[in-house]
Design a protein around this motif. Structure first.
Motif, short mmCIF file in Angstrom:
data_model
loop_
_atom_site.label_atom_id
_atom_site.label_comp_id
_atom_site.label_asym_id
_atom_site.label_seq_id
_atom_site.Cartn_x
_atom_site.Cartn_y
_atom_site.Cartn_z
N PRO A 100 0.83 -1.20 0.00
CA PRO A 100 0.00 0.00 0.00
C PRO A 100 0.87 1.26 0.00
O PRO A 100 1.96 1.28 0.55
N MET A 101 0.35 2.32 -0.66
CA MET A 101 1.06 3.59 -0.68
C MET A 101 0.36 4.56 0.27
O MET A 101 -0.85 4.79 0.16
N ASP A 102 1.11 5.12 1.19
CA ASP A 102 0.59 6.05 2.20
C ASP A 102 0.49 7.42 1.55
O ASP A 102 1.49 8.11 1.39
N THR A 103 -0.73 7.79 1.16
CA THR A 103 -0.94 9.00 0.35
C THR A 103 -2.06 9.84 0.91
O THR A 103 -3.02 9.33 1.49
N ASP B 137 16.91 32.91 -2.94
CA ASP B 137 16.21 32.66 -4.21
C ASP B 137 14.78 32.21 -3.91
O ASP B 137 14.51 31.63 -2.85
N THR B 138 13.87 32.50 -4.84
CA THR B 138 12.46 32.14 -4.61
C THR B 138 11.86 31.43 -5.82
O THR B 138 12.29 31.64 -6.96
N ILE B 139 10.89 30.58 -5.56
CA ILE B 139 10.07 29.95 -6.58
C ILE B 139 8.62 30.19 -6.19
O ILE B 139 8.20 29.83 -5.08
N GLU B 140 7.86 30.84 -7.05
CA GLU B 140 6.44 31.09 -6.79
C GLU B 140 5.64 29.85 -7.16
O GLU B 140 5.81 29.29 -8.24
N VAL B 141 4.77 29.41 -6.26
CA VAL B 141 4.00 28.19 -6.46
C VAL B 141 2.51 28.54 -6.52
O VAL B 141 1.98 29.17 -5.60
N ALA B 142 1.85 28.15 -7.59
CA ALA B 142 0.43 28.46 -7.77
C ALA B 142 -0.43 27.63 -6.83
O ALA B 142 -0.05 26.54 -6.39
N ALA B 143 -1.62 28.15 -6.54
CA ALA B 143 -2.59 27.40 -5.73
C ALA B 143 -3.00 26.13 -6.46
O ALA B 143 -3.05 26.09 -7.69
N GLY B 144 -3.30 25.10 -5.71
CA GLY B 144 -3.73 23.85 -6.33
C GLY B 144 -3.64 22.68 -5.38
O GLY B 144 -3.36 22.84 -4.19
N ARG B 145 -3.88 21.50 -5.92
CA ARG B 145 -3.86 20.28 -5.12
C ARG B 145 -2.53 19.56 -5.27
O ARG B 145 -1.85 19.66 -6.30
N TRP B 146 -2.21 18.82 -4.22
CA TRP B 146 -0.96 18.07 -4.18
C TRP B 146 -1.24 16.65 -3.70
O TRP B 146 -2.04 16.44 -2.78
N ALA B 147 -0.60 15.68 -4.34
CA ALA B 147 -0.58 14.31 -3.82
C ALA B 147 0.68 14.19 -2.96
O ALA B 147 1.78 14.47 -3.43
N VAL B 148 0.51 13.78 -1.71
CA VAL B 148 1.61 13.71 -0.76
C VAL B 148 1.85 12.23 -0.41
O VAL B 148 0.98 11.57 0.15
N PHE B 149 3.02 11.73 -0.75
CA PHE B 149 3.38 10.32 -0.53
C PHE B 149 4.41 10.25 0.60
O PHE B 149 5.45 10.89 0.54
N ARG B 150 4.10 9.45 1.61
CA ARG B 150 5.00 9.29 2.74
C ARG B 150 5.86 8.05 2.54
O ARG B 150 5.35 6.98 2.20
N THR B 151 7.17 8.17 2.71
CA THR B 151 8.09 7.06 2.52
C THR B 151 8.98 6.92 3.74
O THR B 151 9.23 7.89 4.46
N SER B 152 9.47 5.70 3.96
CA SER B 152 10.37 5.45 5.08
C SER B 152 11.28 4.29 4.73
O SER B 152 10.83 3.29 4.17
N SER C 271 -4.20 4.05 -11.29
CA SER C 271 -5.35 3.52 -10.56
C SER C 271 -6.10 4.59 -9.77
O SER C 271 -6.98 4.26 -8.96
N ASN C 272 -5.79 5.86 -10.00
CA ASN C 272 -6.46 6.95 -9.28
C ASN C 272 -6.84 8.06 -10.26
O ASN C 272 -6.15 8.28 -11.26
N PRO C 273 -7.93 8.79 -9.98
CA PRO C 273 -8.43 9.80 -10.93
C PRO C 273 -7.69 11.13 -10.82
O PRO C 273 -8.30 12.19 -10.70
N TRP C 274 -6.36 11.08 -10.87
CA TRP C 274 -5.53 12.28 -10.79
C TRP C 274 -4.45 12.22 -11.86
O TRP C 274 -4.06 11.14 -12.31
N ARG C 275 -3.99 13.41 -12.25
CA ARG C 275 -2.87 13.50 -13.18
C ARG C 275 -1.95 14.63 -12.73
O ARG C 275 -2.36 15.51 -11.97
N LEU C 276 -0.72 14.57 -13.20
CA LEU C 276 0.25 15.61 -12.86
C LEU C 276 -0.09 16.92 -13.54
O LEU C 276 -0.61 16.94 -14.66
N GLU D 9 8.31 13.00 2.97
CA GLU D 9 7.07 13.22 2.22
C GLU D 9 7.43 13.77 0.85
O GLU D 9 8.19 14.73 0.73
N LEU D 10 6.90 13.13 -0.18
CA LEU D 10 7.06 13.58 -1.56
C LEU D 10 5.78 14.29 -1.99
O LEU D 10 4.72 13.70 -2.01
N TRP D 11 5.90 15.59 -2.30
CA TRP D 11 4.77 16.41 -2.72
C TRP D 11 4.82 16.56 -4.24
O TRP D 11 5.80 17.07 -4.79
N MET D 12 3.72 16.13 -4.92
CA MET D 12 3.65 16.23 -6.37
C MET D 12 2.38 17.01 -6.75
O MET D 12 1.29 16.69 -6.27
#
Length: 291
Positions: free
Chosen positions: A125-128, A218-233, A254-259, A281-284
Protein backbone atom coordinates in the motif's frame (compact mmCIF):
# COMPACT_ATOMS: atom_id res chain seq x y z
CA UNK A 1 -3.69 5.45 -19.52
CA UNK A 2 -2.22 2.22 -20.96
CA UNK A 3 -4.33 2.58 -24.11
CA UNK A 4 -3.30 6.23 -24.47
CA UNK A 5 0.38 5.31 -24.21
CA UNK A 6 0.02 2.56 -26.81
CA UNK A 7 -1.80 4.96 -29.13
CA UNK A 8 1.11 7.36 -28.64
CA UNK A 9 3.55 4.61 -29.63
CA UNK A 10 1.45 3.88 -32.74
CA UNK A 11 1.45 7.58 -33.59
CA UNK A 12 5.24 7.61 -33.37
CA UNK A 13 5.37 4.86 -36.00
CA UNK A 14 2.96 6.75 -38.26
CA UNK A 15 4.80 10.07 -37.93
CA UNK A 16 8.47 9.09 -37.67
CA UNK A 17 9.49 11.65 -40.28
CA UNK A 18 7.11 14.40 -39.11
CA UNK A 19 5.96 16.24 -36.01
CA UNK A 20 4.02 14.42 -33.31
CA UNK A 21 0.78 16.09 -32.19
CA UNK A 22 1.01 14.79 -28.61
CA UNK A 23 -1.30 17.51 -27.28
CA UNK A 24 -4.14 16.41 -29.57
CA UNK A 25 -3.72 12.77 -28.62
CA UNK A 26 -3.65 13.63 -24.92
CA UNK A 27 -6.79 15.72 -25.23
CA UNK A 28 -8.61 12.87 -26.96
CA UNK A 29 -7.57 10.56 -24.13
CA UNK A 30 -8.89 12.97 -21.48
CA UNK A 31 -5.49 13.94 -20.14
CA UNK A 32 -2.76 16.52 -20.79
CA UNK A 33 0.42 16.47 -22.87
CA UNK A 34 2.42 17.18 -19.69
CA UNK A 35 1.00 14.16 -17.86
CA UNK A 36 1.25 11.85 -20.90
CA UNK A 37 4.91 12.71 -21.47
CA UNK A 38 5.73 12.27 -17.77
CA UNK A 39 4.03 8.87 -17.66
CA UNK A 40 5.76 7.73 -20.86
CA UNK A 41 9.16 8.72 -19.50
CA UNK A 42 8.56 7.04 -16.14
CA UNK A 43 7.25 3.76 -17.57
CA UNK A 44 9.49 3.47 -20.65
CA UNK A 45 12.66 4.49 -18.83
CA UNK A 46 13.42 7.12 -21.49
CA UNK A 47 11.88 10.40 -22.65
CA UNK A 48 9.46 10.32 -25.58
CA UNK A 49 11.90 12.44 -27.61
CA UNK A 50 14.65 9.85 -27.08
CA UNK A 51 12.35 6.99 -28.08
CA UNK A 52 11.38 8.83 -31.28
CA UNK A 53 15.05 9.43 -32.12
CA UNK A 54 15.94 5.77 -31.54
CA UNK A 55 13.03 4.48 -33.63
CA UNK A 56 13.79 6.95 -36.41
CA UNK A 57 17.42 5.83 -36.51
CA UNK A 58 16.41 2.16 -36.39
CA UNK A 59 14.34 2.67 -39.53
CA UNK A 60 17.07 4.80 -41.11
CA UNK A 61 19.70 2.12 -40.48
CA UNK A 62 17.68 -0.39 -42.47
CA UNK A 63 17.60 2.02 -45.42
CA UNK A 64 21.32 2.73 -45.14
CA UNK A 65 22.21 -0.97 -45.26
CA UNK A 66 19.79 -2.32 -47.83
CA UNK A 67 19.31 0.57 -50.29
CA UNK A 68 21.52 2.13 -52.95
CA UNK A 69 20.08 5.63 -52.52
CA UNK A 70 22.64 8.28 -51.60
CA UNK A 71 22.81 9.30 -47.95
CA UNK A 72 21.30 12.75 -48.55
CA UNK A 73 18.16 11.16 -50.03
CA UNK A 74 17.85 8.89 -47.00
CA UNK A 75 18.51 11.79 -44.62
CA UNK A 76 15.73 13.90 -46.18
CA UNK A 77 13.34 10.94 -46.14
CA UNK A 78 13.84 10.66 -42.37
CA UNK A 79 13.33 14.34 -41.65
CA UNK A 80 16.88 15.74 -41.79
CA UNK A 81 17.95 18.63 -44.00
CA UNK A 82 21.59 17.63 -44.40
CA UNK A 83 23.82 14.59 -44.26
CA UNK A 84 25.74 16.23 -41.40
CA UNK A 85 22.70 16.50 -39.13
CA UNK A 86 21.59 13.00 -40.12
CA UNK A 87 25.07 11.64 -39.47
CA UNK A 88 25.22 13.13 -35.95
CA UNK A 89 21.84 11.67 -35.01
CA UNK A 90 22.75 8.33 -36.56
CA UNK A 91 26.08 8.11 -34.72
CA UNK A 92 24.49 9.07 -31.39
CA UNK A 93 22.28 5.97 -31.59
CA UNK A 94 24.43 3.40 -33.40
CA UNK A 95 27.91 4.47 -32.35
CA UNK A 96 29.05 4.68 -35.98
CA UNK A 97 28.31 6.93 -38.95
CA UNK A 98 26.02 5.91 -41.83
CA UNK A 99 28.93 5.56 -44.30
CA UNK A 100 30.72 3.16 -41.97
CA UNK A 101 27.56 1.14 -41.40
CA UNK A 102 26.87 0.99 -45.14
CA UNK A 103 30.40 -0.24 -45.76
CA UNK A 104 30.59 -2.78 -42.92
CA UNK A 105 26.96 -3.68 -42.30
CA UNK A 106 27.16 -2.46 -38.68
CA UNK A 107 27.35 -1.88 -35.81
CA UNK A 108 23.61 -1.38 -35.36
CA UNK A 109 21.61 -0.77 -32.19
CA UNK A 110 17.93 -1.48 -32.68
CA UNK A 111 15.17 0.13 -30.66
CA UNK A 112 12.21 -2.32 -30.62
CA UNK A 113 8.66 -1.06 -31.04
CA UNK A 114 7.39 -0.47 -27.49
CA UNK A 115 4.11 -1.87 -26.18
CA UNK A 116 2.72 -1.08 -22.75
CA UNK A 117 0.88 -3.88 -20.95
CA UNK A 118 -1.00 -3.96 -17.69
CA UNK A 119 0.63 -6.10 -14.99
CA UNK A 120 -0.50 -6.81 -11.45
CA UNK A 121 1.24 -4.46 -9.03
CA UNK A 122 0.24 -2.79 -5.80
CA UNK A 123 1.19 -5.49 -3.35
CA UNK A 124 2.43 -2.77 -1.01
CA UNK A 125 0.00 0.00 0.00
CA UNK A 126 1.06 3.59 -0.68
CA UNK A 127 0.59 6.05 2.20
CA UNK A 128 -0.94 9.00 0.35
CA UNK A 129 -3.06 12.06 1.05
CA UNK A 130 -4.47 14.79 -1.18
CA UNK A 131 -3.89 18.35 0.05
CA UNK A 132 -5.31 21.58 -1.36
CA UNK A 133 -2.99 24.54 -0.82
CA UNK A 134 -3.29 28.25 -1.57
CA UNK A 135 -0.48 29.92 -3.49
CA UNK A 136 2.80 29.97 -1.58
CA UNK A 137 6.47 30.49 -2.28
CA UNK A 138 9.61 28.49 -1.78
CA UNK A 139 12.66 30.36 -0.54
CA UNK A 140 16.24 29.21 -0.09
CA UNK A 141 19.44 28.63 -2.01
CA UNK A 142 19.06 27.45 -5.62
CA UNK A 143 21.46 26.02 -8.16
CA UNK A 144 21.38 24.21 -11.50
CA UNK A 145 22.13 20.47 -11.39
CA UNK A 146 21.92 17.56 -13.86
CA UNK A 147 19.02 15.13 -13.51
CA UNK A 148 20.04 11.75 -12.02
CA UNK A 149 17.33 9.08 -11.73
CA UNK A 150 19.01 6.60 -9.37
CA UNK A 151 21.30 6.97 -6.38
CA UNK A 152 22.59 10.07 -4.66
CA UNK A 153 23.02 13.16 -6.83
CA UNK A 154 26.55 14.39 -5.97
CA UNK A 155 25.82 17.85 -7.36
CA UNK A 156 22.95 18.29 -4.92
CA UNK A 157 25.08 16.91 -2.09
CA UNK A 158 27.81 19.40 -2.90
CA UNK A 159 25.32 22.27 -2.96
CA UNK A 160 23.83 21.34 0.42
CA UNK A 161 27.29 20.90 1.94
CA UNK A 162 28.24 24.40 0.82
CA UNK A 163 25.46 25.95 2.93
CA UNK A 164 26.75 26.83 6.46
CA UNK A 165 25.10 25.05 9.40
CA UNK A 166 23.88 28.36 10.80
CA UNK A 167 22.09 29.05 7.53
CA UNK A 168 20.12 25.82 7.84
CA UNK A 169 18.89 27.06 11.21
CA UNK A 170 17.91 30.45 9.77
CA UNK A 171 15.98 28.81 6.93
CA UNK A 172 14.07 26.50 9.29
CA UNK A 173 13.09 29.50 11.41
CA UNK A 174 11.76 31.30 8.31
CA UNK A 175 9.41 28.51 7.20
CA UNK A 176 5.82 29.31 8.13
CA UNK A 177 3.57 27.02 6.06
CA UNK A 178 3.27 23.50 4.64
CA UNK A 179 5.27 21.63 3.50
CA UNK A 180 7.06 22.07 6.82
CA UNK A 181 10.77 21.91 7.58
CA UNK A 182 13.76 22.03 5.26
CA UNK A 183 12.75 21.09 1.72
CA UNK A 184 14.47 19.61 -1.30
CA UNK A 185 12.83 21.17 -4.36
CA UNK A 186 13.28 20.34 -8.05
CA UNK A 187 11.84 22.66 -10.70
CA UNK A 188 12.19 23.67 -14.36
CA UNK A 189 12.38 20.06 -15.53
CA UNK A 190 10.69 19.14 -18.81
CA UNK A 191 8.03 16.41 -18.50
CA UNK A 192 10.18 13.98 -20.50
CA UNK A 193 13.64 15.24 -19.56
CA UNK A 194 16.52 12.84 -20.19
CA UNK A 195 19.02 11.96 -17.49
CA UNK A 196 21.72 14.62 -17.44
CA UNK A 197 19.31 17.41 -18.36
CA UNK A 198 19.76 20.45 -16.14
CA UNK A 199 17.06 21.44 -13.66
CA UNK A 200 16.74 23.86 -10.76
CA UNK A 201 17.37 22.51 -7.28
CA UNK A 202 16.41 24.65 -4.28
CA UNK A 203 17.26 23.87 -0.65
CA UNK A 204 14.90 25.91 1.45
CA UNK A 205 11.50 26.27 3.08
CA UNK A 206 7.88 27.08 2.26
CA UNK A 207 6.52 30.56 3.01
CA UNK A 208 3.01 31.97 2.91
CA UNK A 209 2.40 34.12 -0.16
CA UNK A 210 2.46 37.37 1.85
CA UNK A 211 5.59 36.56 3.86
CA UNK A 212 8.51 38.84 3.04
CA UNK A 213 11.55 36.99 1.67
CA UNK A 214 15.07 38.12 2.62
CA UNK A 215 16.93 39.64 -0.34
CA UNK A 216 19.74 37.07 -0.22
CA UNK A 217 17.43 34.10 -0.91
CA UNK A 218 16.21 32.66 -4.21
CA UNK A 219 12.46 32.14 -4.61
CA UNK A 220 10.07 29.95 -6.58
CA UNK A 221 6.44 31.09 -6.79
CA UNK A 222 4.00 28.19 -6.46
CA UNK A 223 0.43 28.46 -7.77
CA UNK A 224 -2.59 27.40 -5.73
CA UNK A 225 -3.73 23.85 -6.33
CA UNK A 226 -3.86 20.28 -5.12
CA UNK A 227 -0.96 18.07 -4.18
CA UNK A 228 -0.58 14.31 -3.82
CA UNK A 229 1.61 13.71 -0.76
CA UNK A 230 3.38 10.32 -0.53
CA UNK A 231 5.00 9.29 2.74
CA UNK A 232 8.09 7.06 2.52
CA UNK A 233 10.37 5.45 5.08
CA UNK A 234 13.53 3.36 4.75
CA UNK A 235 17.00 3.47 3.17
CA UNK A 236 17.72 6.90 1.73
CA UNK A 237 17.44 7.84 -1.09
CA UNK A 238 16.38 4.38 -2.34
CA UNK A 239 12.99 4.32 -0.58
CA UNK A 240 12.16 7.78 -1.89
CA UNK A 241 13.20 6.97 -5.47
CA UNK A 242 11.24 3.68 -5.40
CA UNK A 243 8.12 5.54 -4.27
CA UNK A 244 8.66 8.16 -6.97
CA UNK A 245 8.73 5.45 -9.65
CA UNK A 246 5.70 3.71 -8.12
CA UNK A 247 3.61 6.86 -8.50
CA UNK A 248 3.84 6.33 -12.28
CA UNK A 249 3.50 2.54 -12.37
CA UNK A 250 0.86 2.11 -9.67
CA UNK A 251 -0.72 5.20 -8.17
CA UNK A 252 -1.58 7.41 -11.16
CA UNK A 253 -2.95 4.56 -13.34
CA UNK A 254 -5.35 3.52 -10.56
CA UNK A 255 -6.46 6.95 -9.28
CA UNK A 256 -8.43 9.80 -10.93
CA UNK A 257 -5.53 12.28 -10.79
CA UNK A 258 -2.87 13.50 -13.18
CA UNK A 259 0.25 15.61 -12.86
CA UNK A 260 0.13 19.33 -13.47
CA UNK A 261 3.13 21.63 -14.02
CA UNK A 262 4.92 22.69 -10.86
CA UNK A 263 7.86 21.85 -8.62
CA UNK A 264 8.32 18.49 -6.91
CA UNK A 265 9.06 18.84 -3.21
CA UNK A 266 10.63 16.45 -0.71
CA UNK A 267 10.20 17.19 3.00
CA UNK A 268 12.51 15.20 5.28
CA UNK A 269 10.51 14.47 8.43
CA UNK A 270 13.07 12.33 10.26
CA UNK A 271 16.45 10.82 9.45
CA UNK A 272 19.39 8.87 10.84
CA UNK A 273 22.46 10.98 11.76
CA UNK A 274 24.31 9.73 8.69
CA UNK A 275 21.20 10.04 6.45
CA UNK A 276 21.34 6.29 5.67
CA UNK A 277 17.62 6.04 6.45
CA UNK A 278 14.90 8.67 6.44
CA UNK A 279 11.18 9.30 6.63
CA UNK A 280 10.10 11.72 3.91
CA UNK A 281 7.07 13.22 2.22
CA UNK A 282 7.06 13.58 -1.56
CA UNK A 283 4.77 16.41 -2.72
CA UNK A 284 3.65 16.23 -6.37
CA UNK A 285 1.32 18.82 -7.99
CA UNK A 286 -1.85 17.15 -9.30
CA UNK A 287 -5.27 17.89 -10.70
CA UNK A 288 -8.35 15.69 -11.23
CA UNK A 289 -8.53 13.87 -14.55
CA UNK A 290 -11.13 15.19 -16.94
CA UNK A 291 -10.68 18.86 -15.94
Amino acid sequence: MISALNRLVDLVEEQLTGELDVARLASGAGTTEYHLRRMFSSLAGMPLSEYVRRRRMTRAAADVVRETDDLLTIAVRHGYGSTEAFGRAFRSVHGAGPSEVRRNGGPLRTQPHLRFRLTVEGTLPMDTRIVERPAFRLAGHATRVPLIHEGVNPHIQQHIASIPAAEHGRLKALGDTEPAGLLQVTDDSAPDAAEGTELTYLHGVALAARTEVPDDLDTIEVAAGRWAVFRTSGPHPEALQTAWAATATEWFPSNPWRLRPGPSIVAVLDRAPDFSTATCELWMPVEPTGT
